[in-house]
Design a protein around this motif. Structure first.
Motif, PDB file in Angstrom:
ATOM      1  N   PRO A   1      -1.235  -1.267  -6.762  1.00  0.00           N
ATOM      2  CA  PRO A   1      -2.693  -1.478  -6.778  1.00  0.00           C
ATOM      3  C   PRO A   1      -3.077  -2.760  -6.034  1.00  0.00           C
ATOM      4  O   PRO A   1      -2.375  -3.779  -6.124  1.00  0.00           O
ATOM      5  CB  PRO A   1      -3.021  -1.573  -8.272  1.00  0.00           C
ATOM      6  CG  PRO A   1      -1.744  -1.999  -8.921  1.00  0.00           C
ATOM      7  CD  PRO A   1      -0.644  -1.369  -8.120  1.00  0.00           C
TER       8      PRO A   1
ATOM      9  N   TYR B   1       0.834  -1.210   0.000  1.00  0.00           N
ATOM     10  CA  TYR B   1       0.000   0.000   0.000  1.00  0.00           C
ATOM     11  C   TYR B   1       0.870   1.263   0.000  1.00  0.00           C
ATOM     12  O   TYR B   1       0.625   2.204  -0.773  1.00  0.00           O
ATOM     13  CB  TYR B   1      -0.924  -0.012   1.220  1.00  0.00           C
ATOM     14  CG  TYR B   1      -1.682   1.279   1.423  1.00  0.00           C
ATOM     15  CD1 TYR B   1      -2.834   1.559   0.691  1.00  0.00           C
ATOM     16  CD2 TYR B   1      -1.232   2.235   2.337  1.00  0.00           C
ATOM     17  CE1 TYR B   1      -3.522   2.752   0.872  1.00  0.00           C
ATOM     18  CE2 TYR B   1      -1.907   3.423   2.528  1.00  0.00           C
ATOM     19  CZ  TYR B   1      -3.050   3.673   1.794  1.00  0.00           C
ATOM     20  OH  TYR B   1      -3.733   4.870   1.970  1.00  0.00           O
TER      21      TYR B   1
ATOM     22  N   GLN C   1      -7.572  -4.543  -0.256  1.00  0.00           N
ATOM     23  CA  GLN C   1      -7.630  -3.171   0.232  1.00  0.00           C
ATOM     24  C   GLN C   1      -8.433  -3.099   1.529  1.00  0.00           C
ATOM     25  O   GLN C   1      -8.104  -2.331   2.444  1.00  0.00           O
ATOM     26  CB  GLN C   1      -8.268  -2.258  -0.822  1.00  0.00           C
ATOM     27  CG  GLN C   1      -8.318  -0.778  -0.427  1.00  0.00           C
ATOM     28  CD  GLN C   1      -6.940  -0.195  -0.195  1.00  0.00           C
ATOM     29  OE1 GLN C   1      -6.059  -0.275  -1.058  1.00  0.00           O
ATOM     30  NE2 GLN C   1      -6.742   0.406   0.969  1.00  0.00           N
ATOM     31  N   GLN C   2      -9.488  -3.925   1.620  1.00  0.00           N
ATOM     32  CA  GLN C   2     -10.287  -3.950   2.839  1.00  0.00           C
ATOM     33  C   GLN C   2      -9.468  -4.459   4.017  1.00  0.00           C
ATOM     34  O   GLN C   2      -9.595  -3.974   5.139  1.00  0.00           O
ATOM     35  CB  GLN C   2     -11.526  -4.844   2.635  1.00  0.00           C
ATOM     36  CG  GLN C   2     -12.485  -4.864   3.825  1.00  0.00           C
ATOM     37  CD  GLN C   2     -12.998  -3.484   4.184  1.00  0.00           C
ATOM     38  OE1 GLN C   2     -13.238  -2.647   3.301  1.00  0.00           O
ATOM     39  NE2 GLN C   2     -13.172  -3.232   5.474  1.00  0.00           N
TER      40      GLN C   2
ATOM     41  N   ASN D   1      -7.406  -1.620   5.141  1.00  0.00           N
ATOM     42  CA  ASN D   1      -8.242  -0.676   5.885  1.00  0.00           C
ATOM     43  C   ASN D   1      -8.418  -1.123   7.334  1.00  0.00           C
ATOM     44  O   ASN D   1      -8.317  -0.313   8.270  1.00  0.00           O
ATOM     45  CB  ASN D   1      -9.622  -0.541   5.219  1.00  0.00           C
ATOM     46  CG  ASN D   1      -9.554   0.094   3.844  1.00  0.00           C
ATOM     47  OD1 ASN D   1      -8.526   0.659   3.460  1.00  0.00           O
ATOM     48  ND2 ASN D   1     -10.632  -0.002   3.087  1.00  0.00           N
TER      49      ASN D   1
ATOM     50  N   ILE E   1      -6.488  -5.348  -5.051  1.00  0.00           N
ATOM     51  CA  ILE E   1      -7.889  -5.657  -5.334  1.00  0.00           C
ATOM     52  C   ILE E   1      -8.728  -5.301  -4.111  1.00  0.00           C
ATOM     53  O   ILE E   1      -8.205  -5.132  -3.002  1.00  0.00           O
ATOM     54  CB  ILE E   1      -8.081  -7.144  -5.705  1.00  0.00           C
ATOM     55  CG1 ILE E   1      -7.644  -8.044  -4.531  1.00  0.00           C
ATOM     56  CG2 ILE E   1      -7.304  -7.491  -6.968  1.00  0.00           C
ATOM     57  CD1 ILE E   1      -7.921  -9.512  -4.772  1.00  0.00           C
ATOM     58  N   ASP E   2     -10.034  -5.177  -4.285  1.00  0.00           N
ATOM     59  CA  ASP E   2     -10.912  -4.681  -3.230  1.00  0.00           C
ATOM     60  C   ASP E   2     -10.800  -5.461  -1.924  1.00  0.00           C
ATOM     61  O   ASP E   2     -10.759  -4.867  -0.841  1.00  0.00           O
ATOM     62  CB  ASP E   2     -12.364  -4.704  -3.707  1.00  0.00           C
ATOM     63  CG  ASP E   2     -12.623  -3.657  -4.790  1.00  0.00           C
ATOM     64  OD1 ASP E   2     -11.761  -2.763  -4.944  1.00  0.00           O
ATOM     65  OD2 ASP E   2     -13.660  -3.726  -5.468  1.00  0.00           O
ATOM     66  N   THR E   3     -10.747  -6.779  -2.015  1.00  0.00           N
ATOM     67  CA  THR E   3     -10.685  -7.572  -0.788  1.00  0.00           C
ATOM     68  C   THR E   3      -9.385  -7.331  -0.017  1.00  0.00           C
ATOM     69  O   THR E   3      -9.386  -7.260   1.213  1.00  0.00           O
ATOM     70  CB  THR E   3     -10.814  -9.080  -1.111  1.00  0.00           C
ATOM     71  OG1 THR E   3      -9.829  -9.427  -2.107  1.00  0.00           O
ATOM     72  CG2 THR E   3     -12.205  -9.411  -1.608  1.00  0.00           C
TER      73      THR E   3
END
Length: 324
Positions: free
Chosen positions: A113, A108, A119-120, A123, A115-117
């Motif tokens: 880049p 990060y 990135q979650q 987070n 993927i959404d999972t």
């Protein structure tokens, strides 16, 4: 039985805490061991330097500190609003100044880049880091582990350096805060290792006096801002000049052969806080002996116990007597 750490920290009640760490078997952290003649004076610098580093990374400011021969005293301020204002990138960057983080947080920060999972996951990890960066237990853990490793390496040994987890006291109001800060800053004078506040090496009061001579506030210490008003910067709710004068006068009383006193013409800060001159001397010489746990006036202490689901403290009567 020791009180659980989560029951000692309550940001609803106060952001100020007094923390004490003592060396195992009262061994020497700093100073000179009278039995062996070995000097460990340079280790005081280790503590002071690490405090500066940690205060720049954490959302925790140092209000007062004293590095003694076999223990350390800190008064810390948790800046919850600062921690909440950081972006996720800043939170992760700060944590990476202390630890490597995870492969995902490293990716990060490199701007790769995700993927959404994934990135979650980052987070959620950032949420954990944000909480840790305003957690006194993590602050003290890193400080004490660093010093222990350096000392053991220098001594060529392994094993426990600190006698156990640090002791923590919540400071629930201005009277408790200033009494504890002065108690910490006057540690070397009570121990007869210094004669004046300005010659008390490795203390916050020495740094504040040195900076005040230049017309400045001490760097890496929570500044004094006087009586706070809305929209003022974060800082200690006293005047710097009043505090320095009060510590100096109190130090003179403590150094006297007989029990000292503070003249009624001295700093008005005691009058504003409603602390008698006699009680002030008790507070600044016997703070740790008088109070075990949270410190503050009766109502503040009662609220703290209710919020933390604790039984009413036996120290309520002592707080009423000394802080009234």
């Amino acid at each position: 039985m020791a009180t659980a750490r989560k029951q000692q920290i309550s940001l609803v009640d106060t952001p100020y805490y007094h923390c004490v760490s003592r060396c195992v078997r009262r061994a020497y952290l700093c100073g000179e061991d009278k039995h062996t003649g070995q000097s460990y004076e340079h280790r005081r610098g280790w503590v002071a330097d690490k405090l500066q580093v940690l205060s720049e990374v954490f959302a925790i400011d140092v209000c007062a500190y004293a590095v003694m021969s076999n223990h350390t005293h800190l008064v810390l301020f948790i800046d919850e609003q600062q921690a909440k204002s950081w972006t996720m990138h800043e939170v992760i960057s700060r944590w990476h100044q202390l630890f490597k983080g995870t492969l995902l947080t490293q990716q990060y920060l490199r701007g790769e880049p995700l993927i959404d999972t994934l990135q979650q996951v980052v987070n959620e990890t950032a949420k954990v880091y944000r909480q840790r960066l305003m957690d006194i237990s993590w602050f003290m853990r890193i400080l004490n582990e660093t010093i222990a490793k350096q000392a053991n390496l220098e001594d060529g040994c392994t094993g426990r350096f600190w006698e156990g987890r640090f002791k923590s006291q919540a400071l629930l109001d201005e009277a408790a805060l200033i009494a504890c800060m002065a108690y910490v800053d006057l540690n070397p004078i009570r121990a007869k290792s210094a004669k004046t506040p300005e010659t008390s090496n490795y203390t916050s009061i020495q740094r504040r006096i040195q900076a005040a001579i230049k017309g400045q506030q001490a760097q890496q210490l929570l500044p004094f801002i006087g009586n706070p008003r809305k929209n003022m910067p974060t800082g200690l709710p006293f005047e710097l000049s009043d505090y320095i004068q009060l510590v100096d006068v109190t130090g003179r009383c403590i150094r006297a052969d007989k029990r000292g006193y503070i003249d009624k013409d001295q700093p008005e800060i005691l009058t504003r806080l409603g602390i008698s001159h006699e009680n002030w001397l008790v507070l600044t010489t016997q703070f740790r002996q008088c109070f075990h746990g949270a410190v503050g006036r009766a109502q503040a202490l009662t609220d703290f116990c209710e919020h933390q689901h604790l039984k009413k403290r036996a120290t309520v009567s002592i707080c009423q007597k000394l802080l009234a």
